[in-house]
Scaffold this motif. Sequence first.
Motif, PDB file in Angstrom:
ATOM      1  N   ALA A   1       0.827  -1.206   0.000  1.00 23.27           N
ATOM      2  CA  ALA A   1       0.000   0.000   0.000  1.00 23.27           C
ATOM      3  C   ALA A   1       0.862   1.257   0.000  1.00 23.27           C
ATOM      4  N   LEU A   2       2.001   1.188   0.693  1.00 28.92           N
ATOM      5  CA  LEU A   2       2.861   2.365   0.789  1.00 28.92           C
ATOM      6  C   LEU A   2       3.418   2.757  -0.575  1.00 28.92           C
ATOM      7  N   VAL A   3       3.777   1.766  -1.408  1.00 25.43           N
ATOM      8  CA  VAL A   3       4.362   2.103  -2.719  1.00 25.43           C
ATOM      9  C   VAL A   3       3.300   2.266  -3.809  1.00 25.43           C
ATOM     10  N   ARG A   4       2.119   1.674  -3.632  1.00 28.88           N
ATOM     11  CA  ARG A   4       1.088   1.786  -4.662  1.00 28.88           C
ATOM     12  C   ARG A   4       0.198   3.013  -4.465  1.00 28.88           C
ATOM     13  N   ASP A   5      -0.082   3.338  -3.204  1.00 30.71           N
ATOM     14  CA  ASP A   5      -0.916   4.514  -2.917  1.00 30.71           C
ATOM     15  C   ASP A   5      -0.261   5.258  -1.768  1.00 30.71           C
TER      16      ASP A   5
ATOM     17  N   ALA B   1       0.261   8.445  -0.973  1.00 30.70           N
ATOM     18  CA  ALA B   1      -0.381   9.574  -0.306  1.00 30.70           C
ATOM     19  C   ALA B   1      -1.447   9.095   0.690  1.00 30.70           C
ATOM     20  N   ALA B   2      -2.299   8.156   0.265  1.00 33.33           N
ATOM     21  CA  ALA B   2      -3.357   7.674   1.159  1.00 33.33           C
ATOM     22  C   ALA B   2      -2.765   6.959   2.367  1.00 33.33           C
ATOM     23  N   THR B   3      -1.734   6.149   2.138  1.00 34.46           N
ATOM     24  CA  THR B   3      -1.101   5.434   3.255  1.00 34.46           C
ATOM     25  C   THR B   3      -0.412   6.411   4.186  1.00 34.46           C
ATOM     26  N   ALA B   4       0.251   7.409   3.624  1.00 34.77           N
ATOM     27  CA  ALA B   4       0.906   8.416   4.464  1.00 34.77           C
ATOM     28  C   ALA B   4      -0.117   9.157   5.312  1.00 34.77           C
ATOM     29  N   ARG B   5      -1.279   9.465   4.760  1.00 34.37           N
ATOM     30  CA  ARG B   5      -2.334  10.124   5.540  1.00 34.37           C
ATOM     31  C   ARG B   5      -2.723   9.277   6.746  1.00 34.37           C
ATOM     32  N   ARG B   6      -2.893   7.976   6.506  1.00 30.68           N
ATOM     33  CA  ARG B   6      -3.291   7.086   7.598  1.00 30.68           C
ATOM     34  C   ARG B   6      -2.214   7.017   8.669  1.00 30.68           C
ATOM     35  N   VAL B   7      -0.953   6.957   8.248  1.00 32.16           N
ATOM     36  CA  VAL B   7       0.172   6.905   9.187  1.00 32.16           C
ATOM     37  C   VAL B   7       0.252   8.189  10.009  1.00 32.16           C
TER      38      VAL B   7
ATOM     39  N   PRO C   1      -0.958  16.369  11.037  1.00 33.86           N
ATOM     40  CA  PRO C   1      -1.708  16.695   9.821  1.00 33.86           C
ATOM     41  C   PRO C   1      -0.940  16.243   8.583  1.00 33.86           C
ATOM     42  N   PHE C   2      -1.668  15.940   7.537  1.00 37.39           N
ATOM     43  CA  PHE C   2      -1.008  15.525   6.304  1.00 37.39           C
ATOM     44  C   PHE C   2      -0.248  16.696   5.702  1.00 37.39           C
ATOM     45  N   ASP C   3       0.948  16.397   5.169  1.00 39.87           N
ATOM     46  CA  ASP C   3       1.744  17.391   4.456  1.00 39.87           C
ATOM     47  C   ASP C   3       2.171  16.769   3.141  1.00 39.87           C
ATOM     48  N   PRO C   4       1.809  17.368   1.999  1.00 37.43           N
ATOM     49  CA  PRO C   4       2.148  16.764   0.699  1.00 37.43           C
ATOM     50  C   PRO C   4       3.636  16.515   0.523  1.00 37.43           C
ATOM     51  N   ALA C   5       4.489  17.276   1.215  1.00 35.22           N
ATOM     52  CA  ALA C   5       5.939  17.094   1.068  1.00 35.22           C
ATOM     53  C   ALA C   5       6.393  15.721   1.547  1.00 35.22           C
ATOM     54  N   CYS C   6       5.575  15.073   2.365  1.00 32.39           N
ATOM     55  CA  CYS C   6       5.984  13.776   2.923  1.00 32.39           C
ATOM     56  C   CYS C   6       6.208  12.725   1.845  1.00 32.39           C
ATOM     57  N   VAL C   7       5.480  12.799   0.749  1.00 31.24           N
ATOM     58  CA  VAL C   7       5.553  11.736  -0.249  1.00 31.24           C
ATOM     59  C   VAL C   7       6.665  11.956  -1.268  1.00 31.24           C
ATOM     60  N   ASP C   8       7.414  13.057  -1.150  1.00 32.77           N
ATOM     61  CA  ASP C   8       8.527  13.313  -2.067  1.00 32.77           C
ATOM     62  C   ASP C   8       9.834  12.948  -1.373  1.00 32.77           C
ATOM     63  N   THR C   9      10.232  11.684  -1.484  1.00 33.70           N
ATOM     64  CA  THR C   9      11.451  11.241  -0.803  1.00 33.70           C
ATOM     65  C   THR C   9      12.712  11.720  -1.503  1.00 33.70           C
TER      66      THR C   9
ATOM     67  N   GLN D   1       7.506   0.552  -7.565  1.00 35.49           N
ATOM     68  CA  GLN D   1       6.911  -0.726  -7.184  1.00 35.49           C
ATOM     69  C   GLN D   1       7.754  -1.926  -7.620  1.00 35.49           C
ATOM     70  N   ARG D   2       8.963  -1.675  -8.099  1.00 38.31           N
ATOM     71  CA  ARG D   2       9.772  -2.787  -8.633  1.00 38.31           C
ATOM     72  C   ARG D   2      10.044  -3.870  -7.596  1.00 38.31           C
ATOM     73  N   ALA D   3      10.210  -3.470  -6.335  1.00 40.44           N
ATOM     74  CA  ALA D   3      10.570  -4.441  -5.312  1.00 40.44           C
ATOM     75  C   ALA D   3       9.475  -5.465  -5.056  1.00 40.44           C
ATOM     76  N   LEU D   4       8.240  -5.164  -5.485  1.00 45.22           N
ATOM     77  CA  LEU D   4       7.149  -6.116  -5.294  1.00 45.22           C
ATOM     78  C   LEU D   4       7.375  -7.401  -6.095  1.00 45.22           C
ATOM     79  N   GLN D   5       8.172  -7.304  -7.174  1.00 46.42           N
ATOM     80  CA  GLN D   5       8.349  -8.432  -8.079  1.00 46.42           C
ATOM     81  C   GLN D   5       9.759  -9.035  -8.019  1.00 46.42           C
ATOM     82  N   GLU D   6      10.604  -8.562  -7.115  1.00 46.97           N
ATOM     83  CA  GLU D   6      12.011  -8.964  -7.135  1.00 46.97           C
ATOM     84  C   GLU D   6      12.202 -10.475  -7.144  1.00 46.97           C
ATOM     85  N   TRP D   7      11.416 -11.176  -6.353  1.00 44.42           N
ATOM     86  CA  TRP D   7      11.655 -12.603  -6.187  1.00 44.42           C
ATOM     87  C   TRP D   7      11.106 -13.440  -7.346  1.00 44.42           C
ATOM     88  N   HIS D   8      10.275 -12.839  -8.197  1.00 41.44           N
ATOM     89  CA  HIS D   8       9.626 -13.619  -9.258  1.00 41.44           C
ATOM     90  C   HIS D   8      10.626 -14.200 -10.243  1.00 41.44           C
ATOM     91  N   GLY D   9      11.754 -13.518 -10.459  1.00 38.63           N
ATOM     92  CA  GLY D   9      12.763 -14.053 -11.361  1.00 38.63           C
ATOM     93  C   GLY D   9      13.435 -15.305 -10.839  1.00 38.63           C
TER      94      GLY D   9
END
Length: 520
Positions: free
Chosen positions: A448-452, A454-460, A467-475, A496-504
Motif C-alpha cells: 500500500a505504501l508504494v502503490r498509494d 499519499a493515502a497510506t501516508a495520511r493514515r500513518v 496533519p497531512f503534508d504533501p511534502a511527505c511523499v517526495d522522498t 513498485q519494482r521491489a514487489l516483483q524482485e523474487w519472481h525471477g
Amino acid sequence: MTPAEQATWAEAQRHVASKRWDQATLLLQGLLRTHADATPVRLLLSAVMLAQGGVRGAAAQLVACLPTLPADLPQICRVAQSLSRLGETVATLSCLAHPEIERSQDGQALLALAHVQQGLGQHRQALALMERARQAGLDSADFLYFHALQLQFNGRIDEAETELEACLAKGTRFGRASLTLARLRTQTADRNHLDAVQARLAAVTADSEDHAALEFALYKELDDLGRHDQAWEALQRGNRIMHRRLGYDAAAGQALVDAVIEHFPGPVRAAQPADDEGPQPIFIVGMPRSGTTLLERIVGNHPQVAPAGELNDFPRQLRWTADRHGHAALDLPLLAASRTLDAALLGRRYLQQTRWRAGGRRYFVDKLPPNFMLVGFIVQALPRARILHMVREPMQVCFSNYRAFFGDAHVYSYDPVSLAHHYRQYRRLMAHWHAVAPGSVLDVPYKALVRDTAATARRVLDFCGLPFDPACVDTTGNQAPVATLSSAQVRAPIHQRALQEWHGYANALEPLRLALAGLD
C-alpha cells in the motif's frame, strides 16, 4: 601516583587479568578515594562492573570521568566509546565536544571518534572527522572502505564509488568493499565489475567471510544483468558459506519468543506518563528489508518530525534500567531481570538520552527493526510514543533478507528453512502484541505504501497525531543521511519494482514458499 599507589594499581590490574573481580574492585575504589579524577582507574573499574553483569555502576563511573577528562585523545576515545556502548548518549556527546578533538591531528584517534559519531547516527559529523583523518595521512584499504561508507550514507554516491575503487586498487580482496561497490548503482553490460569480482574470487580464502561477500557481490552484478541462473548459483554459494560459519539456533529463537509472550500475558498497561509535552518518539519496527527506511523517509519529511535513523537507545536503556549487561537487544537473562522493571524509569531514561535528536520538533523517528521484540516494554514505558509496524509480504521480505548479506547481524537469513522459521516467530510475536496491546501498533503494508503512497501516508500521520503534508511523499528531496542497505536507493522516486524482485527466482525459491505456506 606515589610508588605505593602505583603498586596498588599494578596489583589491581593483575586481579582483573585473573578475573578476581572483588579484589580488583576494592583496590580500584581505594585509589579513587585519593585520585577521584583518575580516568584510567574509572575506566578499569567500569569494565570490572560490566564483567560482573552490572550496567548502572559501570555507566556512573564513566560519566564521572567527564568533569576532569584530560587533554589526552586516546583516553577521550576510550571514554566516548564506552559511554556510547552503555547508552549514555548525552554524556557521549559531551565527551565528543572536548576541545582536544578539534586540535588533534591524530588520524587513528579521529577515525575512532568518527566511528563513535556513526554509532550515534551523527553521519555528517562522522564524515567530517574522517575527512580530517584523511588529511592526517590515513590511506589504508580499511580506512578508504569506512570513508566510502560515510560518503554513501551522506548521499555522495559518486565520491563513494571512487573511494571504493581506490580501496580495491590497493590489491585487497576485501569482500565487503566489492559488495558495497556493486550495490551503489545498477550494473549494465557496458559498465560492471564482473571481471574484477571473479578475479578476487579466484584468489580469496575459501569459505571466509570475504569469500561469501564476494559471492553476494557476484550475485548483485549478475542479477542486474538479468543472468538469473548464474546469479542464483552465486547467491546460494554465499549464503551456504555464511550459514556454515554462523548457524541458526531455531530452538533458542523460539524459546525467546515463548518467553517474551509469557512475560507479557496481557493486557499490557502503560506507566503513568510524565507530565510534560516534550518531543516524543515514533518507533518503526518490523523485519529488516521490509521498507522501514522508506517509511522513515516519508514520516521524517514532515515538518514536525526529525528522522533520527536506527537507534540502539531503547535496548540500551532497557539494559540500564534492568541493570543487566549484554549485547543482544533482548535475551533470556535480560527478560528475567526485567520482571520487576520500573517502566516509568525506563521511559524517563530513554527520553533523557534521545530528546536532543528532535531538534525542537514535536517528534523524532526511532527506526530500529528488531525493536519489534520490545513492543511490550515500549508500550509500558512510553505511553505517548507511536509504533508503526512495516508489513511486507512473506516471500518479498524473506527473499530480500536472503540476498542482503548482514554479516553476523541476522544469522537466520542465510538458510531458507531458518529464514522461514524466524519469520514465523516474528509474525507470532507481532500477533501477540496486537492481542495484548490493541491499538498501540499500526500495521503499514509495504504494498500500500508504494502503490498509494499519499493515502497510506495520511493514515500513518493521522495515527501519529499529525496533519497531512504533501511534502511527505517526495522522498527525493530528503537530504538526511541514511545508514542502511537502502542508502544508495532510498533517494530515488518511490517505485513498485521491489514487489516483483523474487519472481525471477520463483522456481529456485519454491522450498521457501512451501515453508511459508499459509502466511500472507
